[in-house]
Scaffold this motif. Structure first.
Motif, PDB file in Angstrom:
ATOM      1  N   ALA A 240       0.861  -0.996   0.045  1.00  0.00           N
ATOM      2  CA  ALA A 240      -0.080   0.131  -0.083  1.00  0.00           C
ATOM      3  C   ALA A 240       0.872   1.319  -0.090  1.00  0.00           C
ATOM      4  CB  ALA A 240      -0.916   0.069   1.120  1.00  0.00           C
ATOM      5  N   GLY A 241       2.252   0.925   0.056  1.00  0.00           N
ATOM      6  CA  GLY A 241       3.038   2.287  -0.046  1.00  0.00           C
ATOM      7  C   GLY A 241       2.953   3.017   1.280  1.00  0.00           C
ATOM      8  N   LYS A 242       2.806   2.213   2.531  1.00  0.00           N
ATOM      9  CA  LYS A 242       2.787   3.044   3.697  1.00  0.00           C
ATOM     10  C   LYS A 242       4.009   3.088   4.428  1.00  0.00           C
ATOM     11  CE  LYS A 242      -2.099   2.054   4.197  1.00  0.00           C
ATOM     12  NZ  LYS A 242      -3.394   1.420   4.965  1.00  0.00           N
ATOM     13  N   VAL A 243       5.086   2.239   3.930  1.00  0.00           N
ATOM     14  CA  VAL A 243       6.245   2.060   4.644  1.00  0.00           C
ATOM     15  C   VAL A 243       7.525   3.036   4.192  1.00  0.00           C
ATOM     16  CG1 VAL A 243       8.053   0.731   5.338  1.00  0.00           C
ATOM     17  CG2 VAL A 243       5.691  -0.127   5.442  1.00  0.00           C
ATOM     18  N   GLU A 244       7.997   3.840   4.898  1.00  0.00           N
ATOM     19  CA  GLU A 244       9.039   4.736   4.441  1.00  0.00           C
ATOM     20  C   GLU A 244      10.326   4.859   5.265  1.00  0.00           C
ATOM     21  OE1 GLU A 244       7.774   8.801   4.208  1.00  0.00           O
ATOM     22  OE2 GLU A 244       6.347   8.301   2.392  1.00  0.00           O
ATOM     23  N   ALA A 245      11.312   4.854   4.602  1.00  0.00           N
ATOM     24  CA  ALA A 245      12.580   4.723   5.389  1.00  0.00           C
ATOM     25  C   ALA A 245      12.934   5.729   6.378  1.00  0.00           C
ATOM     26  CB  ALA A 245      13.776   4.069   4.843  1.00  0.00           C
ATOM     27  N   THR A 246      13.146   5.882   7.434  1.00  0.00           N
ATOM     28  CA  THR A 246      13.633   6.973   8.308  1.00  0.00           C
ATOM     29  C   THR A 246      15.250   6.678   8.687  1.00  0.00           C
ATOM     30  OG1 THR A 246      11.394   7.717   8.734  1.00  0.00           O
ATOM     31  CG2 THR A 246      13.167   8.889  10.145  1.00  0.00           C
ATOM     32  N   CYS A 247      15.914   7.090   8.256  1.00  0.00           N
ATOM     33  CA  CYS A 247      17.353   7.061   8.671  1.00  0.00           C
ATOM     34  C   CYS A 247      17.904   8.055   9.327  1.00  0.00           C
ATOM     35  CB  CYS A 247      18.312   6.815   7.084  1.00  0.00           C
ATOM     36  SG  CYS A 247      17.834   5.297   6.246  1.00  0.00           S
ATOM     37  N   THR A 248      18.373   7.553  10.391  1.00  0.00           N
ATOM     38  CA  THR A 248      19.029   8.277  11.723  1.00  0.00           C
ATOM     39  C   THR A 248      20.212   7.731  12.044  1.00  0.00           C
ATOM     40  OG1 THR A 248      17.568   7.496  13.387  1.00  0.00           O
ATOM     41  CG2 THR A 248      16.864   9.452  12.308  1.00  0.00           C
ATOM     42  N   PRO A 249      21.119   8.445  12.454  1.00  0.00           N
ATOM     43  CA  PRO A 249      22.562   7.858  12.996  1.00  0.00           C
ATOM     44  C   PRO A 249      22.133   6.943  14.501  1.00  0.00           C
ATOM     45  CG  PRO A 249      22.713  10.182  12.448  1.00  0.00           C
ATOM     46  CD  PRO A 249      21.502   9.877  12.442  1.00  0.00           C
ATOM     47  N   PHE A 250      22.837   6.003  14.505  1.00  0.00           N
ATOM     48  CA  PHE A 250      22.733   5.171  15.742  1.00  0.00           C
ATOM     49  C   PHE A 250      24.032   4.050  16.019  1.00  0.00           C
ATOM     50  CE2 PHE A 250      21.553   0.771  14.029  1.00  0.00           C
ATOM     51  CZ  PHE A 250      21.260   1.037  12.885  1.00  0.00           C
ATOM     52  N   ASP A 251      24.273   3.664  16.987  1.00  0.00           N
ATOM     53  CA  ASP A 251      25.245   2.778  17.294  1.00  0.00           C
ATOM     54  C   ASP A 251      25.131   1.273  16.809  1.00  0.00           C
ATOM     55  OD1 ASP A 251      27.898   2.541  19.999  1.00  0.00           O
ATOM     56  OD2 ASP A 251      27.273   1.069  18.175  1.00  0.00           O
ATOM     57  N   LEU A 252      25.658   0.858  15.730  1.00  0.00           N
ATOM     58  CA  LEU A 252      25.419  -0.547  15.092  1.00  0.00           C
ATOM     59  C   LEU A 252      25.706  -1.459  16.093  1.00  0.00           C
ATOM     60  CD1 LEU A 252      24.571  -2.104  12.796  1.00  0.00           C
ATOM     61  CD2 LEU A 252      26.684  -1.895  11.679  1.00  0.00           C
ATOM     62  N   VAL A 253      26.847  -1.396  16.862  1.00  0.00           N
ATOM     63  CA  VAL A 253      27.493  -2.223  17.672  1.00  0.00           C
ATOM     64  C   VAL A 253      26.515  -2.602  18.616  1.00  0.00           C
ATOM     65  CG1 VAL A 253      29.380  -3.111  19.170  1.00  0.00           C
ATOM     66  CG2 VAL A 253      29.734  -1.890  17.103  1.00  0.00           C
ATOM     67  N   ARG A 254      25.961  -1.542  19.431  1.00  0.00           N
ATOM     68  CA  ARG A 254      25.162  -1.698  20.585  1.00  0.00           C
ATOM     69  C   ARG A 254      23.790  -2.257  20.118  1.00  0.00           C
ATOM     70  NH1 ARG A 254      24.181   3.635  23.817  1.00  0.00           N
ATOM     71  NH2 ARG A 254      26.281   3.123  24.248  1.00  0.00           N
ATOM     72  N   PHE A 255      23.179  -2.065  18.929  1.00  0.00           N
ATOM     73  CA  PHE A 255      22.139  -2.359  18.259  1.00  0.00           C
ATOM     74  C   PHE A 255      22.249  -3.884  18.213  1.00  0.00           C
ATOM     75  CE2 PHE A 255      18.565  -2.197  15.351  1.00  0.00           C
ATOM     76  CZ  PHE A 255      18.962  -3.068  14.462  1.00  0.00           C
ATOM     77  N   SER A 256      23.359  -4.216  17.535  1.00  0.00           N
ATOM     78  CA  SER A 256      23.632  -5.838  17.058  1.00  0.00           C
ATOM     79  C   SER A 256      23.533  -6.661  18.333  1.00  0.00           C
ATOM     80  CB  SER A 256      24.551  -5.871  16.224  1.00  0.00           C
ATOM     81  OG  SER A 256      24.690  -4.985  14.941  1.00  0.00           O
ATOM     82  N   GLU A 257      24.451  -6.017  19.350  1.00  0.00           N
ATOM     83  CA  GLU A 257      24.254  -6.954  20.725  1.00  0.00           C
ATOM     84  C   GLU A 257      23.158  -7.246  21.411  1.00  0.00           C
ATOM     85  OE1 GLU A 257      28.996  -5.621  21.913  1.00  0.00           O
ATOM     86  OE2 GLU A 257      27.410  -4.472  22.666  1.00  0.00           O
ATOM     87  N   GLU A 258      22.206  -6.152  21.258  1.00  0.00           N
ATOM     88  CA  GLU A 258      20.737  -6.412  21.898  1.00  0.00           C
ATOM     89  C   GLU A 258      20.031  -7.182  21.200  1.00  0.00           C
ATOM     90  OE1 GLU A 258      20.205  -1.588  23.381  1.00  0.00           O
ATOM     91  OE2 GLU A 258      19.255  -2.356  21.696  1.00  0.00           O
ATOM     92  N   ILE A 259      20.111  -7.351  19.727  1.00  0.00           N
ATOM     93  CA  ILE A 259      19.327  -8.447  18.920  1.00  0.00           C
ATOM     94  C   ILE A 259      19.964  -9.749  19.292  1.00  0.00           C
ATOM     95  CG2 ILE A 259      19.154  -9.277  16.627  1.00  0.00           C
ATOM     96  CD1 ILE A 259      18.671  -6.567  15.848  1.00  0.00           C
ATOM     97  N   THR A 260      21.262  -9.906  19.354  1.00  0.00           N
ATOM     98  CA  THR A 260      22.014 -11.108  19.605  1.00  0.00           C
ATOM     99  C   THR A 260      21.599 -11.540  21.159  1.00  0.00           C
ATOM    100  OG1 THR A 260      23.757 -10.505  18.661  1.00  0.00           O
ATOM    101  CG2 THR A 260      23.912 -12.332  19.953  1.00  0.00           C
ATOM    102  N   GLU A 261      21.323 -10.864  22.063  1.00  0.00           N
ATOM    103  CA  GLU A 261      21.139 -11.192  23.223  1.00  0.00           C
ATOM    104  C   GLU A 261      19.657 -11.639  23.404  1.00  0.00           C
ATOM    105  OE1 GLU A 261      21.616  -8.219  26.395  1.00  0.00           O
ATOM    106  OE2 GLU A 261      20.684  -9.284  27.971  1.00  0.00           O
ATOM    107  N   GLU A 262      18.722 -10.969  22.698  1.00  0.00           N
ATOM    108  CA  GLU A 262      17.472 -11.407  22.478  1.00  0.00           C
ATOM    109  C   GLU A 262      17.011 -12.654  22.133  1.00  0.00           C
ATOM    110  OE1 GLU A 262      15.804  -6.625  22.339  1.00  0.00           O
ATOM    111  OE2 GLU A 262      15.613  -7.926  20.539  1.00  0.00           O
TER     112      GLU A 262
END
Length: 395
Positions: A240-262
């Motif tokens: 339906a075209g309702k998804v748009e990417a909103t790119c903002t800076p973030f810490d990829l390492v911390r982000f990846s460690e959280e996903i790994t732990e979950e």
């Protein structure tokens, strides 16, 4: 005399039954609590063999119990004693926990039995077992009904799709259908999930393994169906075209460690997710929600299609040319004939068997990665595993 009177008062007012016998098994004393449990008066019990308070086979074995105790000299402590059955005067029986200790008194030894009535605990356990069994039947019935409905909806969608001549009309009909069906199922699924959590909470004091097992089974089934509905909703929003990417800076390492732990919490037995980052830079500018969904989906697939006692490699790298994220497993792999269709909606490889899935996950991942101007590719061999690589340009 005062100490003797105090001791007698304590015994007479004890909540648990207390009976003393001599080495021949003859009752020497019985407190009021024990009289109430067995429905006897002291005069009816004192001087008689303790076996009168035992149903078979305990009645014929009580001398053996005494001999065994005299041989081992190991007292039974209240709270961890064995569970036995008592015989009341009216012929009825009841369960109790028995603790036995040896007491030296007046140059002879007597045995003191401490009797803790378990009738209420056993009744509560039986009620919980009955309730858990009923609950399991109810939830299994409703879960089965929901699964059948989802299958029926899928079949109906396929029948409608085959009858439409234009792809645009098909997309619009599918979008409305998926949106309506997904939202309709969320309410009963939420109710089942909430009820399971409440049952788990209220059953904690009883520490019942069967209840924990059935509640986990309920939550697992609800999780599978919720995942199916989420995939359908994500697809509907994309089309339906309702998804748009909103790119903002973030810490990829911390982000990846959280996903790994979950995801390590839901991995199979002895399955390990190994995360590694290459490079000194750790900040990227991407859409965290879209990236989290994509990475989670790929690692969840690696868990699902790999066996126990395996490793899943999760790597990130930030360099001059951009960001690279890879997920590698040693699972069942993808047949070569199926690889060209892997990112198509509703497609599943022929070697997935009875492993649950919608065939939408990789299609959604590819589209989410595309919205962030990235690309996803893969390499795979049957029974040797799969490597997915997502690349994103530096902005």
């Amino acid at each position: 005399m005062e100490n003797a009177a105090l001791l007698k008062a304590i015994i007479d007012n004890a909540i648990d039954g207390i009976i003393t016998i001599d080495g021949r098994g003859l009752v020497e004393s019985i407190n009021p609590a024990a009289c109430k449990l067995f429905l006897y008066t002291p005069g009816e019990v004192i001087g008689r063999n303790i076996s009168m308070l035992m149903p078979q086979p305990y009645k014929s074995q009580h001398d053996e119990y005494i001999a065994r105790y005299q041989h081992t000299r190991e007292p039974h402590i209240i709270g961890i004693g064995r569970e036995v059955t008592g015989l009341r005067k009216d012929g009825t029986t009841f369960p109790f926990r028995l603790g036995v200790s040896e007491v030296s008194y007046a140059e002879r030894k007597i045995f003191t039995g401490f009797i803790h009535d378990l009738s209420r605990e056993k009744e509560a356990e039986e009620q919980l077992r009955d309730y858990a069994a009923h609950l399991e039947e109810l939830v299994e019935s409703r879960t089965s009904s929901l699964k059948d409905t989802v299958i029926a909806l899928q079949q109906a969608k396929e029948e409608v799709s085959s009858s439409l001549e234009k792809e645009k009309e098909l997309g619009q009909l599918k979008s409305r259908f998926v949106s309506m069906a997904s939202h309709e199922f969320r309410t009963p699924l939420s109710a089942v999930q909430l009820s399971a959590s409440l049952i788990e909470k209220y059953a904690q004091p009883y520490d019942n393994e069967n209840i924990r097992k059935h509640v986990a089974k309920i939550k697992g089934s609800v999780g599978i169906l919720t995942g199916i509905l989420n995939d359908f909703l994500s697809l509907e929003k994309l089309e339906a075209g309702k998804v748009e990417a909103t790119c903002t800076p973030f810490d990829l390492v911390r982000f990846s460690e959280e996903i790994t732990e979950e995801l390590q919490l839901v991995a199979k037995q002895n399955q390990s997710i190994i995360y590694q980052h290459t490079g000194t830079a750790s900040v990227v500018a991407l859409d965290q929600n879209l990236l989290r969904h994509s990475v989670t989906n790929l690692i969840a697939n690696a868990i699902k299609y790999s066996g126990e006692n395996t490793f899943i490699e999760f790597c990130t790298e930030i360099g001059p040319s951009g960001c690279v994220i890879t997920i590698r497993d040693n699972g069942i792999g993808i047949p070569e004939a199926d690889q060209k269709h892997l990112f198509e909606a509703f497609f599943r490889a022929h070697n997935t068997g009875n492993i649950p899935g919608t065939g939408l996950g990789l299609n959604i991942v590819a589209r989410y990665v595309g919205l962030m101007n990235g690309q996803v590719i893969f390499k795979s061999n049957v029974n040797q595993g799969t490597l997915f690589t997502m690349t994103f340009p530096t902005t």
